[in-house]
Each structure stands twice: as C-alpha cells, then as structure tokens.
Design a protein around this motif. Structure first.
Motif, PDB file in Angstrom:
ATOM      1  N   ASP A   1      -2.872   1.077  -9.268  1.00 45.52           N
ATOM      2  CA  ASP A   1      -1.545   1.576  -8.888  1.00 45.52           C
ATOM      3  C   ASP A   1      -0.772   2.066 -10.107  1.00 45.52           C
ATOM      4  OD1 ASP A   1      -2.027   1.000  -6.223  1.00 45.52           O
ATOM      5  OD2 ASP A   1      -1.016  -0.943  -6.270  1.00 45.52           O
ATOM      6  N   TRP A   2      -0.914   1.365 -11.206  1.00 44.59           N
ATOM      7  CA  TRP A   2      -0.247   1.754 -12.459  1.00 44.59           C
ATOM      8  C   TRP A   2      -0.684   3.153 -12.896  1.00 44.59           C
ATOM      9  CZ3 TRP A   2       3.456   1.314 -15.850  1.00 44.59           C
ATOM     10  CH2 TRP A   2       3.263   1.658 -17.191  1.00 44.59           C
ATOM     11  N   ILE A   3      -1.969   3.403 -12.795  1.00 41.66           N
ATOM     12  CA  ILE A   3      -2.495   4.713 -13.164  1.00 41.66           C
ATOM     13  C   ILE A   3      -1.906   5.794 -12.258  1.00 41.66           C
ATOM     14  CG2 ILE A   3      -4.617   6.095 -12.948  1.00 41.66           C
ATOM     15  CD1 ILE A   3      -4.448   4.768 -15.613  1.00 41.66           C
TER      16      ILE A   3
ATOM     17  N   ASP B   1      -4.564  -8.105 -15.706  1.00 39.29           N
ATOM     18  CA  ASP B   1      -5.989  -7.878 -15.460  1.00 39.29           C
ATOM     19  C   ASP B   1      -6.294  -7.741 -13.969  1.00 39.29           C
ATOM     20  OD1 ASP B   1      -5.557 -10.464 -14.645  1.00 39.29           O
ATOM     21  OD2 ASP B   1      -6.958 -11.398 -16.053  1.00 39.29           O
ATOM     22  N   ASP B   2      -5.262  -7.539 -13.166  1.00 40.26           N
ATOM     23  CA  ASP B   2      -5.450  -7.351 -11.730  1.00 40.26           C
ATOM     24  C   ASP B   2      -5.910  -5.915 -11.469  1.00 40.26           C
ATOM     25  OD1 ASP B   2      -4.638  -6.429  -8.991  1.00 40.26           O
ATOM     26  OD2 ASP B   2      -4.031  -8.523  -8.793  1.00 40.26           O
ATOM     27  N   PRO B   3      -7.111  -5.698 -10.908  1.00 39.92           N
ATOM     28  CA  PRO B   3      -7.629  -4.332 -10.746  1.00 39.92           C
ATOM     29  C   PRO B   3      -6.792  -3.460  -9.818  1.00 39.92           C
ATOM     30  CG  PRO B   3      -9.065  -5.944  -9.661  1.00 39.92           C
ATOM     31  CD  PRO B   3      -8.082  -6.714 -10.475  1.00 39.92           C
ATOM     32  N   THR B   4      -6.223  -4.042  -8.767  1.00 35.60           N
ATOM     33  CA  THR B   4      -5.391  -3.255  -7.841  1.00 35.60           C
ATOM     34  C   THR B   4      -4.108  -2.804  -8.514  1.00 35.60           C
ATOM     35  OG1 THR B   4      -6.271  -4.532  -5.975  1.00 35.60           O
ATOM     36  CG2 THR B   4      -4.293  -3.230  -5.563  1.00 35.60           C
TER      37      THR B   4
ATOM     38  N   TYR C   1       0.859  -1.192   0.000  1.00 32.12           N
ATOM     39  CA  TYR C   1       0.000   0.000   0.000  1.00 32.12           C
ATOM     40  C   TYR C   1       0.893   1.239   0.000  1.00 32.12           C
ATOM     41  CZ  TYR C   1      -4.007   2.991   0.750  1.00 32.12           C
ATOM     42  OH  TYR C   1      -4.970   3.955   0.589  1.00 32.12           O
ATOM     43  N   TYR C   2       0.714   2.109  -0.987  1.00 31.11           N
ATOM     44  CA  TYR C   2       1.680   3.177  -1.245  1.00 31.11           C
ATOM     45  C   TYR C   2       1.211   4.576  -0.852  1.00 31.11           C
ATOM     46  CZ  TYR C   2       3.175  -0.548  -4.475  1.00 31.11           C
ATOM     47  OH  TYR C   2       3.543  -1.744  -5.024  1.00 31.11           O
TER      48      TYR C   2
ATOM     49  N   LEU D   1       3.977  -7.081 -10.287  1.00 38.05           N
ATOM     50  CA  LEU D   1       3.608  -7.245 -11.691  1.00 38.05           C
ATOM     51  C   LEU D   1       4.243  -8.504 -12.273  1.00 38.05           C
ATOM     52  CD1 LEU D   1       2.189  -6.152 -14.198  1.00 38.05           C
ATOM     53  CD2 LEU D   1       4.202  -4.739 -14.655  1.00 38.05           C
ATOM     54  N   ASN D   2       5.495  -8.760 -11.935  1.00 38.36           N
ATOM     55  CA  ASN D   2       6.171  -9.976 -12.405  1.00 38.36           C
ATOM     56  C   ASN D   2       5.465 -11.227 -11.898  1.00 38.36           C
ATOM     57  OD1 ASN D   2       8.116  -8.534 -13.803  1.00 38.36           O
ATOM     58  ND2 ASN D   2       9.583  -8.555 -12.108  1.00 38.36           N
ATOM     59  N   ALA D   3       4.959 -11.151 -10.667  1.00 39.05           N
ATOM     60  CA  ALA D   3       4.238 -12.297 -10.108  1.00 39.05           C
ATOM     61  C   ALA D   3       2.895 -12.493 -10.804  1.00 39.05           C
ATOM     62  CB  ALA D   3       4.029 -12.097  -8.608  1.00 39.05           C
TER      63      ALA D   3
END
Length: 436
Positions: free
Chosen positions: A340-342, A333-336, A29-30, A391-393
């Motif tokens: 975070d990417w946005i 396709d992970d919403p979280t 959580y950032y 993301l790699n996971a």
C-alpha cells in the motif's frame, strides 16, 4: 549523421476506489479493481499490443537498423501480470530482438526523488530487479518520473551507477541552446543528459489527429523532411512520448499506426539518419557542454515545472503527510502495508488534485476518476488516514500507540474466531438440512 532516439513511457496507476470517511478504521482495501482491470485491458487492446506488434515487425524488417527504448513503471508491469500477461510476453519478444532498451525508473512512478535519497534508491532497485527478471536486462540509463530532473538529482543518479538520464528540453533551461545534442550533468559530468525535442515529440503525441492544426495531415514524408531541415550539425533528435499516443491518445482512425509503420522506412531511405537507443547515444556521442538545471523541471504543461503535482496547498499537504510516515515505514515489515505504501506514492494521485484548468486542462482530465481536484484530495486523505492508523498499530512508538496496537490485535483475533465459528455453524446447519 543524425541519430533518432525513440523512447516510450508505459505507465498505468492502481486507481483508488471511493473511500469515504466512515471507511476509515473499518475497511483497509483501497483499490478500484474493476476500473483498474477494465482500463488496462482497454489500453492494452487499443494501444500496447498492436503497437508492440508493429515495432516487432519494423525491427525484423530493418535488420538491426531500427531501435527503440521503453520505460515501464513497476505498477504497470504488476497490472500486466494480474490482468494482461500477454502484454508482458509481447514486450519480452521485443527484448529478445536485442534492439530494445529498457530504462530504469522508480518502481511506483513516484516523486520520492524530491524527498528522500534512501527511499529513492530502494524504489529504483525494486524496479531494476523486475526489469532483470522479466527482460534479462540491467538498465544503465535512468528516466525519472515525469522526466523530472535537476542538477542535484542527476548527480544522485550518477552516484547510483547510471551513465545517462533523460529529461525535458525545456526552453527556460536551454535558452539559445538546442536539444539536438548530448549534454552532461553540471555537478557530475560523468552523467550524460539526453534532452527531449518537445516540439517534434508533441507534433506526434498531441497534434497528430487535430484537423485544425495547420500541418494536418502529418505524413511520414513530411515529418522526415522536418527532420532533414534541422540544423546540419545536429547529432541526436530525442523523440520521447507516452506509449498511449498510439491507439489511445491518437486513435487508430487518425492513421497513427500507419504513420508509425511508415516513418522508419522513410527515415532509413535517407543516408544521414540512423536510430539509436539512449545508452548507444551516451556511448557514441560526446557532450557538447554541461546543462545547468538548479531547480527541478518536468515534461508537464507550459511551465515545464512541478506545479502539475505540487502546485497547490492540497497537493503539498498530501505529499508532506505521506512522506512524514517514511521513518515508520522503514521499520515496517508488514507486506500488505509495504504494498500500500508503494501504491500511495504514485504521482498520478497528486496529478488528480491539480487545479490548473486553462491551457492544460484536457491533459489533466485523461483517465481521471474524480469529478474535481477536491474530491481527489479528500479521497486520498481518507485513505492516508486509514493507512496511518494501520501503520501506527504495526509500528507503535509510544505507550498509547502500543495499547492501540494491542487492542487492535485482540479485536482482529476475535473477528477471526467469530468468522470461524460462523462458518462452522453454517456447515452444521447445512448438514442438518440435508438429513431432514
């Protein structure tokens, strides 16, 4: 006849918390929720709500003669929904008058136009969808993050279906030309280009409350006279500024609200003035010529270039490493992770890393949560490192990453099982104590 085009930018980023090296891989959580909520509520109370109230009053009083335009970033609208829904309602009241235009931009106030056309288009559509949902408008005019513009970007925006774009009336681009006319894109002339009159805009946005300024105090009458003194053939005067100008950058005590309330009344007394939205300017005026901008320009600093965001090695490294993740994000396709990417792309994070401390230093310090650009860089890169691991996971590309992803999934399942068992044990202990 001179028409005044008033446009205001509304943006607040999701600020990150202090994220240390030892948090990488352990805490995903950032965000600094306390700062985000407290800053937003403060700005809403001091700036957005009272200014919206004044604009609504001016629109009703002037019966269709007073008009304004807004560009609300998606991340600002998201925070309004979370912390201050009354601000959304106040903008909806303005939208309902039919005298307010909402412009298109990238949802997350990003610099993606410099990197990837496909991701740029996706973020713009995201933003358009929110504007349609909240204000029942389909934007037809585009304003890129920080008024960043080039010939190529303008052509790209035109192909996306927008009829006009806003940018800075930078001296090194205009040369002898005036910003007080409508121009068009040099690659695709179908796109109209509105240029900010930065001198007259900055007189309000930056100089209004400065008692050392030779023109202080600035009154509606004085400002109206300045507009009357502009070249007789001028067709449009584009006054573009941050919405925080009213009440935040320029405090209420400076008289900025009285100025805002009095200016339209003074201007509309004059037979040679009107107010127009950007789309009306594009529809009713003809471009006097194309404007050539081979290299990107922006509103920022003396140079009006990109150095506020990409002017040093730290900013460039962070920017390049962020967008190196784009190919994987397209498969995610992970919403979280997508959220975070946005929020990682918001231009403010790169602005905080700026090392320009001379004539422009005060601007870069505004609501900056970091003590130094280096601290901003380290914090951002720590978060980006954790995000990359996640993301790699989620989107493994080789056997090693697949193994890590599998092990991460197993650990997550075990942690969830442990949490459930601990909750069950605590519940049984509570029952036992009650029986005793």
């Amino acid at each position: 006849m001179k028409t005044i085009c008033l446009y205001f930018q509304v943006h607040q980023p999701f600020r990150f918390r202090r994220y240390r090296f030892f948090d990488i891989g352990n805490d995903h959580y950032y965000y600094d929720d306390y700062s985000n909520e407290s800053i937003l509520k403060k700005v809403c109370e001091k700036s957005y709500l009272p200014t919206n109230e004044i604009l609504l009053k001016l629109i009703h009083e002037n019966k269709g003669k007073f008009k304004v335009a807004f560009s609300l970033s998606g991340v600002a609208m998201k925070q309004f929904q979370l912390y201050a829904p009354e601000v959304i309602e106040s903008f909806q009241k303005l939208a309902a008058t039919g005298q307010v235009e909402f412009l298109a931009e990238t949802y997350c106030h990003s610099l993606v136009a410099l990197k990837d056309k496909k991701e740029f288009a996706r973020q713009v559509k995201m933003h358009d969808d929110v504007i349609k949902e909240l204000f029942n408008q389909q934007p037809s005019v585009f304003r890129n993050t920080e008024l960043i513009y080039s010939d190529e970007m303008g052509s790209m925006v035109s192909k996306m279906g927008y009829k006009a774009m806003l940018t800075e009336g930078a001296k090194h681009v205009l040369g002898w030309k005036s910003p007080n006319y409508l121009y068009c894109n040099s690659i695709n002339p179908k796109l109209k280009v509105l240029l900010k009159n930065f001198v007259l805009s900055d007189d309000i946005a930056f100089r209004f409350g400065n008692r050392d300024w030779s023109e202080w105090p600035l009154t509606p009458q004085k400002y109206t006279q300045w507009l009357k003194n502009i070249e007789p053939n001028a067709e449009v005067i584009n006054l573009f500024m941050d919405y925080e100008t009213f009440g935040e950058h320029q405090w209420k005590e400076t008289g900025i609200f009285d100025f805002l309330e009095g200016l339209p009344k003074e201007l509309l007394k004059e037979p040679g003035f009107s107010f127009s939205t950007p789309s009306e300017v594009a529809d009713h005026l003809q471009p006097v010529s194309s404007i050539s901008v081979p290299y990107p320009i922006s509103w920022a600093d003396e140079e009006r270039d990109l150095t506020a965001w990409l002017g040093n090695e730290m900013q460039q490294e962070a920017f390049d490493k962020l967008y190196a993740l784009l190919p994987k994000m397209e498969k995610c396709d992970d919403p979280t992770l997508n959220d975070d990417w946005i929020y990682l792309q918001t231009s403010d994070h790169f602005y905080y890393m700026c090392t320009k401390y001379f004539s422009d230093g005060a601007v870069h310090a505004y609501f900056n949560p970091y003590e130094s650009p280096y601290q901003a860089f380290i914090n951002y890169m720590n978060i980006l490192s954790d995000f990359s691991l996640r993301l790699n996971a989620a989107v493994p590309e080789n056997s090693e990453e697949e193994s890590i992803s599998h092990l991460t999934h197993i650990l997550k399942e075990k942690e969830e099982m442990i949490a459930k068992l601990e909750a069950r044990v605590n519940k049984l202990r509570t029952k036992k104590k009650k029986k005793q």
